[in-house]
Every structure is written in C-alpha cells, then in structure tokens.
Design a protein around this motif. Structure first.
Motif, PDB file in Angstrom:
ATOM      1  N   TYR A 116       0.835  -1.206   0.000  1.00 58.67           N
ATOM      2  CA  TYR A 116       0.000   0.000   0.000  1.00 58.67           C
ATOM      3  C   TYR A 116       0.864   1.248   0.000  1.00 58.67           C
ATOM      4  O   TYR A 116       0.536   2.240  -0.667  1.00 58.67           O
ATOM      5  N   TYR A 168       2.323   1.825  -3.481  1.00 60.12           N
ATOM      6  CA  TYR A 168       1.275   2.335  -4.372  1.00 60.12           C
ATOM      7  C   TYR A 168       0.943   3.789  -4.039  1.00 60.12           C
ATOM      8  O   TYR A 168       0.804   4.634  -4.933  1.00 60.12           O
ATOM      9  N   GLY A 220       2.335   5.155  -7.165  1.00 55.49           N
ATOM     10  CA  GLY A 220       1.402   4.667  -8.171  1.00 55.49           C
ATOM     11  C   GLY A 220       0.077   5.357  -8.205  1.00 55.49           C
ATOM     12  O   GLY A 220      -0.677   5.218  -9.178  1.00 55.49           O
ATOM     13  N   ARG A 221      -0.270   6.136  -7.179  1.00 50.87           N
ATOM     14  CA  ARG A 221      -1.591   6.775  -7.143  1.00 50.87           C
ATOM     15  C   ARG A 221      -1.542   8.097  -7.899  1.00 50.87           C
ATOM     16  O   ARG A 221      -0.794   9.005  -7.540  1.00 50.87           O
ATOM     17  N   SER A 245      -4.432  -0.539 -13.842  1.00 54.33           N
ATOM     18  CA  SER A 245      -4.617  -1.285 -12.590  1.00 54.33           C
ATOM     19  C   SER A 245      -5.667  -2.353 -12.837  1.00 54.33           C
ATOM     20  O   SER A 245      -6.807  -2.035 -13.193  1.00 54.33           O
ATOM     21  N   LEU A 305      -6.065  -3.363  -3.063  1.00 59.25           N
ATOM     22  CA  LEU A 305      -5.770  -2.059  -2.457  1.00 59.25           C
ATOM     23  C   LEU A 305      -6.957  -1.575  -1.619  1.00 59.25           C
ATOM     24  O   LEU A 305      -6.761  -1.016  -0.529  1.00 59.25           O
ATOM     25  N   THR A 319       9.351  -0.287  -6.431  1.00 65.62           N
ATOM     26  CA  THR A 319       8.532  -1.363  -7.005  1.00 65.62           C
ATOM     27  C   THR A 319       9.291  -2.683  -7.074  1.00 65.62           C
ATOM     28  O   THR A 319       8.736  -3.746  -6.777  1.00 65.62           O
ATOM     29  N   LEU A 326       1.843  -3.847  -9.930  1.00 70.56           N
ATOM     30  CA  LEU A 326       1.969  -2.449  -9.510  1.00 70.56           C
ATOM     31  C   LEU A 326       2.951  -1.683 -10.397  1.00 70.56           C
ATOM     32  O   LEU A 326       2.982  -0.448 -10.372  1.00 70.56           O
ATOM     33  N   VAL A 385       2.784   2.579 -11.647  1.00 69.97           N
ATOM     34  CA  VAL A 385       3.927   3.361 -11.161  1.00 69.97           C
ATOM     35  C   VAL A 385       4.728   3.926 -12.335  1.00 69.97           C
ATOM     36  O   VAL A 385       5.048   5.126 -12.376  1.00 69.97           O
TER      37      VAL A 385
END
Length: 965
Positions: free
Chosen positions: A649, A652, A656-657, A669, A677, A734, A777, A781
C-alpha cells in the motif's frame, strides 16, 4: 471282780495304762489262767440279765481311755452321805463291773486260738525284723566303704564335666549377647557408609539371634532396641530413596533396592519413590524461584518463603525471568532424567533376573512373587511418566503465566519460546505427551505478546517508510534470505519436532533422543547464548560491487555469453515469464536482453532497500515464533500478511496513485489489484486524523488494529525531469516490492506446512490476491514516468500545424516524427543515466518503453483525430509518418511487437472505409474515443455521404459512448 482286783493289786498301785505300758510285748498279751477263767464262769450267768446290766452302765464310762472313774464317782456323791445308799450304789457298780468282766472273759475265751496264732506270727515277724536290721547295718557299712573308695570321686568328675559343658554354652551365649549389644555401633557405621542392604541383613540376623536367646532377661530389651534400629534404617532408607529424584546414581539406587527387597517392601518402595518425585518437583521449582525472588528483592526478608508457588512467580522481575526459566527447566530436566534412568535400571534389572530365572527354575513360588513385583513396578513406573510430566507442565505453566511478557524484547521472547519448545520436546520423548497444558499457556502469552509486538513493528515500519529515501541497499548477487540470521532456523531445523535453538544443526542426530544424548552428563537447556558468531552476516556488497574485479569488468565488453552469470539468465526468464530457467538461450536473445536491461555497470544483485531488508527480517522473526509455536501459526501468518499489505500500500500510495491517469481506460490497474488495495485500505489503514470521542468501544478497538497511512519523505523528489521523475526511486520501490513478493513465494511451502487446515484458504487467497499482484503495480507506477518523460502535448501542437489536405503524395515524412523520435532518444539517454544509479531490470525497461510507445501511438491517433481537413494523399502521408516512426523506433528498442501498432494503423485505414463498412467498423472498434470516431465520420465521409447518413453514424457512436458515461 475280786480276781481282777487282785490282779491289779499284784501289779502295784499304778494306773491301768501305766501297767500296760510296762509290760513286755508278750506280757501285755498274757492269756488269763484257767483258774481265773473258771472263776469267771462260776458266776451265775444270765445273758439277758448281764446284757441289761451292761446297758445300764453310763455312757461316760465308754467315752475315752483318759476318763477318771474315781474322780467321777466322788464328784457324784451327795452332800449328805448315807451309808446304805453308798453300799447300794457300790453293789450296783460291782454288778456292772462283774457283767463287763464276764463279757470280756467270754470274748477272750472265744478268741483264744486266733490270739495264740497271731502271737506266734508276731514273734516270727520280730525275729525277721531283727535279721533285717542286721543286714541293713552291714549294707550301710559296705556302702560307706564304696562311697569313700570309688563313687564319690567318679561322680564328682562327671558333675564337673557337665558343669563345664554348661558353662561353655553359657560363655558362647554371653559372647553372642555381647556381640548383639555392640551391633548398634556397627549398624551406625554401615548406615554412614550407605551400606543399607548389609545393615538390614545384619539387623535381621540379630533379631533372629535375639529370638534364640529370648529366655535371657537382657535380650528382651535388646530385641526392642533392634526393632527401633530397623525402623530407623527404614527412615534413612526413605531419605536415601528421595536423593534418587535429583541425582540418580546406579550404585546408590542398587543398594536401596536391595535393602527394600530384604525388607520385603519392593512395592512400598515404588509408592514412596513416586511420592518423592512429586515432592522433588515441587521443592525444586519453589527453591529455584524463591532464590531469584530473594536475589532480586535484595533483602533477607523471609516473607517470600511463606508464599505459595503461584504467588511467588508473580514476584519474578523481567530481568531475572529468563535466567530463572532456564534454571527451572534445568532442574526439572534433572528430575525427569533421574526418573528415566530409574526406569532404565529396572528394565536392565528385570532382564538380568529373567535370564537367571530361565537358567535356574527351582524356587517356583519365589519366582512368581518376584514376577508379580516386577510387573507391579513396571506398571507403576509407566503410569508415573504421565503424572510426573503433568506436574512439570503445571509448574512451568504457573511460572509462564505469572509474568506479563508483552513488553519483552523479541530475542528474549524467542528464547522463552525456544526453551518451552525444547521442554515440550522433552515431554514428547519422556511420555509421548503433546504438552497441551504448556501449549495453551505459551499460546496465550504468545498471542498477547505478538499483538503488542506486531503493533509496534507496524508503527516502526510506517516510520521507516516515511523516512525511506528509496536508495538501493547494496547486497551481493548471491544474496539469499537464508543468509540472514533470522532465517538460520530454517536450515537448522527442517522437521517440526526439532526446536529451532541456536545450537549447530549437525550437533545432534535426529535418531538420538535428548535423554540418550544427555544421559551421562550435560543439560539440553544449557543452550542460551551459544555463540554470537552465528549472527554475523555477510550479505552487503561494497559500494554496490562485490569486488574490485567486478567493478572493473562491469564496463568491459558484454557481447560474449561468458560474462553472463547463470543466475542472471535465470532472473531474466523468471522476471519476464515466471517460468523455470531455460537451459539453452540464444546468443542474439542474450544480446538484446542485455541492451534492454540497462545493467552495464552493476552486477545482477537484488534490488531492495533498508526497509525491505527490515521487513524480511521481521518476517524471519515471525516465522521463528511460528515455527516454535504451531498453535498461533494463523495469527502469525495473518500479521505477516499485514506487513506485506502495508508495504504494498505504501509503494502504491507513494508512486502509483495518480487520479489523472486512472481514467485513461488503459487498464493500468487490474481489478484484482484494485480489490486488493481497497481491502488493505479498509482493513489496515486508519484514514481518520483523530479519534472520535463519541465513537463506540468497538470502533476504537478496530482503529487500534489499524495504522495511519504513510507519507512520502520530503527528501524524495518525483517532479524532476532530469531524474525521469524519480525513476530510480520508483524502480527501487517497485522492484523491492517484487523482490519481497518473491521471498514470500519462496516461503509459501513453509507457511503452508504449519498453517492449520481450516485456515489454509486464507493463505491461498493471500498469495493469489495479494502477493501475486506485486508485479502488477509496475504498470501504474511507471505509467506516471512514461506520461511525463515525453512531451506529448508538444507533439499534438506540431501535428496540428501539418497540412493533411495535400494534393500529391509526399515522399518526406513530417517534422513531428523527428521531434517525437528525438524525445525517445532523450528518454533513452536519461534512462541510461538512471541505470548508472540503479539497475533497471528487463521487465521494468520493457514496461517503460511499452508505456511510452503506447502513449505516443495514442497521441498520434489523437493528433489524427484533430485534423480538420484531409485528402487521400494526406492519409498516405499519415501512413508514411507512422512507418518512419516505427522504423526508427525499432532501432531504439527491442520490444516486439510494437505496442498499439494496430491501434494506429487500423485508425488510419479507417479513412478508406465506405459508409456501410464504417458503421460495422465503429461497432467493432470501441477502443477509440467518441471524438476520434466522430472525426472519422465528419472528415473522411463528410463529403461522400448525406446529412441523414452522417446523423445515423453519429447516433451509433453516441449509443456506443452512452454506457461509458
């Protein structure tokens, strides 16, 4: 009558008795003469008259011989005398006397012959007696001569001999009595020498001897004294038996058993032995704990000695807890070892006795009794195993639960688990017990400890993540988690029954039990702090290189296969496909892969951070605890999964968010990743800033189990184009997550082996839904990097300036293609720069290139969709531009096929479709946006179809777009 008087006068005036006494025997029996008899007969005789006269005589005259007749008659005279009366009375008396005399004379005459005959016999007897008197006189004289000459001397000798024999027997008896009197001294010496069989044998012999001499008064007292001595020996024998419980000695125990056998109390001895073992366990644990409590208290207060064991355990401090536990287990081991050796002694002894009985079977009754005793002892010992172990478990359980272990250090708690695990192994070997009591008590402590420990570790992990700069932690290419100290137990103990102690794995053979190994010395609980050498780890590389030679060779020619480590080849295959390593890899494939791997200056070491390493160490610690204590395996694995969840988490959230790119519709995703997630966010992440005072207790407890969402360190810059928007940090983050997932995959068989069957679906779901999504992921990312690394907006502006309604076919491509290729070349250069800091694995470089190419192709389609006017020649120019782009691009990357190549080509070819074909094409290609489809209808078919047909096609596009909205 006158005749009788004359006779009396002739004899003198003496009494009749005196006259009779003076007569000789012959004279006394003189026969009256014939004259006297005749005178008597001349008297007139009337028998009846005479009888009447005799009867008239007074009774007093016949009373006794001493009656004085004269005195009697004189006393009867009246006071006044009358001559006449006296004469009359005299005549009467004379008549009476005459009658009596007449009667006597008659009787004498009648008995005369018999008298004469008897008188002759008496005379003869007198003569015989006189002769006998002479013989006796002579015999006595001769006897006196014999006595003096022979008998007295011989009989004296015999009497003396008999007296001598009696005195010898008496002397022997006295000596025996003297020995018996001194026996107590010898008995005391034998007891001091612990020769109990000899002492009992001597005492029994003395009692037997005392019974022989019981007729002596002194022996009765001695007999009672011997009985007291025998009772005293039994008491000392009981004390000697109790010593066996803590320190078994074969010779000592053999003597004790022989002594009890002499007493005939073998069964009693076994009952006493079990009582002593129970008492020894209690006394041992109490003394050990009391010693530590008094030591920690630091005073001489005796109040602790009066406490119960359970209360005493609560006074143990955390500093002395582990040493006390170790000493407690050592002491209990000694007791159990003594019991084990006692059983061994009886087994060996029974075998020896059976061999003796088989060779000599004379005493059948004694053999049956011994067999009965042996069976009783065997059953008693076997039954006592579980009793002894139960007592041990209860004592250790009380000690374990007496202290709160939740604040212990991890190593200390692991040591506690290790000791208890070893103790449970002892119990299993001792009596085959699964130690449910110990397991339950340590499970309670472990769950309590682990919740607190895990909560602290999650907070530490959040702190690590928030301070992590995502720099590469240099480790050797040969790095394996098994090299970490936390995972040493996996090499040392492959079977669940072996405790993961710090001892060398080769030290103990699995075929040898602890009791066999430590039977002659040592203690299985003397294993703490074996040596700290095991904790040294050599996993870090120097400056990112494992050696100077590797640093030099890193820049050398890399076209040959010889400089590719076998593990490097394996990593390529594993990371790309997840399949097993391919044994035969072509030379060209290796070259192309190496060019794409951006690994020209680094060895193929795993990519991980300090935080990753810490998480892996935590996993090792968790597994240590789980391996020692199987009952809490599910709780431990659940907490392990939370470590991975939180790390996933965090990566991410940090990298990645990005909501801008979530709506691109490119499937960056997967649904599985999004589900994972969301699950992590709901179950583990505390999104509330502060606690709600009005919240329920349940909500507060749920929040207590959660961790605040981590925040990226301000030292990490993700907005700089020169660093490709933090690509190095993103790669480290990652790929460290992917490496962590690989380690979890490696540990799956171990976790599956200890996971309860009912909870295995949780483990399977964790691996299938969470661990396997780590590599997914990468897409979100690296998409952010790909979206910013190339200026797609500039390309759209350049495409907007191109004239697409040309009248002739062009041979030269447009300038925007060169600009786009230049962007890719710049991207490739910067990618190489980043690779100097961090190795970029092949899957990462592939994803980056794929994202960039996909975005470029979609930008091309978007640019073509912005065209206002386009001729057929313009469409041909579009194809020329795209082919030029593809040709140049293929020289920059080895990705085949080019991503979204068909996406562009299909769109360009759609310009040539007719009205009917266009409608079908629109329905089949829903990957294009409404704007792009509308542009096709308006620009390509606008001049060839009427307004109604155009409206129909636009309505079709709108119908397709409506579900998307």
């Amino acid at each position: 009558m006158q005749k009788i008087k004359s006779l009396m006068t002739r004899q003198g005036l003496r009494s009749p008795q005196e006259s009779v006494n003076d007569l000789s025997p012959i004279e006394s029996f003189r026969i009256p003469t014939k004259e006297e008899l005749r005178e008597l007969h001349e008297e007139p005789t009337d028998p009846q008259a005479q009888q009447e006269i005799i009867n008239s005589i007074e009774e007093v005259y016949f009373s006794n011989d001493s009656f004085d007749i004269v005195k009697y008659e004189l006393e009867r005279l009246p006071p006044v005398l009358s001559l006449q009366e006296l004469e009359e009375y005299r005549d009467k008396l004379k008549q009476q006397q005459a009658a009596v005399s007449k009667k006597v004379a008659d009787l004498i005459l009648e008995k005369q012959p018999a008298y004469v005959e008897e008188l002759e016999r008496v005379t003869s007897l007198q003569t015989g007696l006189q002769l006998a008197a002479v013989i006796c006189t002579n015999g006595r004289r001769h006897l006196n001569i014999a006595k003096e000459g022979f008998t007295q001397t011989s009989l004296g000798l015999l009497a003396n001999q008999r007296k001598r024999q009696l005195l010898i027997g008496l002397l022997k008896s006295l000596r025996t009595i003297k020995t018996l009197q001194r026996t107590d001294v010898r008995l005391s010496e034998m007891l001091e020498e612990e020769d109990y069989p000899g002492a009992i044998q001597l005492c029994l012999e003395c009692q037997k001897a005392a019974s022989t001499f019981k007729h002596y008064s002194c022996i009765s007292e001695l007999n009672s004294k011997l009985q007291d001595t025998l009772e005293q020996i039994e008491e000392q024998l009981d004390v000697a038996l109790s010593k066996i419980c803590k320190n078994f000695d074969i010779n000592h125990y053999t003597k004790v058993q022989q002594a009890y056998r002499l007493l005939g109390k073998t069964q009693t001895a076994m009952d006493q032995l079990h009582m002593h073992f129970t008492q020894a366990i209690h006394n041992t644990v109490f003394q050990v704990v009391l010693g530590y409590v008094e030591l920690c208290a630091g005073n001489t207060d005796t109040k602790f000695q009066k406490l119960q064991y359970k209360d005493l355990c609560t006074h143990i401090t955390s500093d002395s807890y582990i040493p006390c536990l170790a000493d407690l287990c050592k002491a209990l081991w000694e007791v159990m070892l003594s019991y084990y050796r006692t059983m061994q002694w009886h087994e060996n002894h029974d075998q020896d006795e059976a061999a003796v009985v088989s060779s000599d079977g004379n005493n059948v009754i004694g053999t049956e009794e011994n067999s009965f005793d042996r069976n009783y002892v065997k059953k008693k010992l076997e039954h006592g195993l579980s009793r002894i172990w139960q007592d041990v478990q209860l004592k250790v359980k009380t000690y374990l639960l007496g202290t709160d272990l939740s604040n212990f250090k991890y190593d200390d708690f692991i040591f506690v688990l290790d000791v208890i695990s070893r103790l449970m192994q002892v119990g299993e070997e001792f009596c085959g017990s699964k130690s449910e009591v110990l397991q339950e008590s340590i499970r309670k402590q472990s769950v309590n400890y682990f919740k607190t420990y895990h909560r602290t570790r999650l907070e530490e992990l959040r702190m690590f993540l928030e301070n992590e700069t995502w720099e590469l932690c240099p480790v050797k290419s040969s790095f394996s988690i098994l090299q970490l100290h936390e995972f040493k137990f996996m090499e040392q103990s492959r079977s669940p029954s072996v405790s993961p102690s710090k001892q060398p794995a080769s030290a103990i053979s699995s075929a040898v039990t602890l009791f066999e190994q430590y039977c002659n010395g040592g203690n299985p609980f003397e294993i703490q702090a074996d040596s700290k050498d095991d904790e040294t780890e050599d996993v870090l590389a120097s400056n990112g290189y494992e050696s100077d030679e590797q640093e030099k060779s890193a820049y050398q020619e890399y076209d040959s296969d010889s400089d590719v480590p076998e593990e490097l080849k394996r990593d390529y295959v594993d990371e790309q496909t997840g399949d097993a390593p391919i044994k035969s890899v072509s030379r060209e494939t290796l070259r192309s892969r190496k060019r794409s791997d951006y690994n020209l200056n680094k060895v193929n070491a795993p990519i991980l951070t300090n935080t990753t390493l810490n998480v892996i160490r935590l996993v090792g610690k968790y597994m240590q605890m789980m391996n020692i204590l199987k009952p809490i395996a599910f709780d431990v694995i659940h907490f392990m999964s939370q470590l991975f969840d939180y790390y996933l988490y965090a990566v991410y959230t940090f990298f990645g968010r990005n909501d801008t790119f979530e709506s691109t519709g490119l499937g960056l995703s997967s649904s599985r990743l999004r589900t994972t997630l969301n699950r992590i966010q709901e179950s583990l992440i505390d999104l509330e800033v502060c606690a709600d005072p009005s919240g329920t207790l349940t909500a507060a407890e749920e929040r207590k189990e959660k961790v605040p969402s981590p925040h990226l360190s301000h030292l990490v810059v993700l907005t700089s184009g020169n660093s490709l928007y933090g690509l190095a940090e993103r790669v480290v983050a990652t790929e460290s997550l992917v490496f962590l997932a690989e380690q979890f995959e490696f540990l799956q068989p171990h976790l599956d082996a200890v996971m309860p069957a009912a909870k295995k679906p949780f483990l399977q779901q964790f691996y299938s839904q969470t661990v396997s999504t780590a590599s997914e992921l990468r897409k979100p990312v690296y998409w952010i990097v790909a979206a910013k690394a190339i200026d797609y907006e500039q390309m759209l502006l350049l495409m907007a300036n191109v004239k697409w309604d040309v009248k002739e076919i062009m041979s030269q491509h447009n300038i925007y293609v060169d600009a786009l290729l230049k962007e890719f070349e710049e991207f490739n250069r910067r990618l190489n720069d980043v690779s100097k800091r961090v190795r970029i694995p092949l899957p990462v470089s592939n994803i980056l290139w794929e994202h960039c190419i996909r975005l470029a192709n979609r930008t091309l389609v978007e640019g073509y969709a912005n065209v206002k006017k386009c001729s057929n020649e313009g469409r041909a120019l579009m194809q020329l531009d795209f082919q030029q782009f593809l040709m140049k691009l293929e020289k920059l990357t080895d990705i085949r096929p080019i991503p979204d190549k068909e996406f562009v080509e299909t769109y360009i070819k759609a310009y040539y479709l007719t009205e009917n074909d266009m409608e079908c094409w629109i329905k089949e290609h829903r990957e294009y946006s409404t704007k792009q489809l509308t542009n096709l209808v308006n620009i390509c078919l606008g001049t060839y179809i009427n307004k109604k047909a155009r409206q129909k096609l636009l309505a079709t596009i709108d119908d397709i777009d409506r579900p998307k909205r």
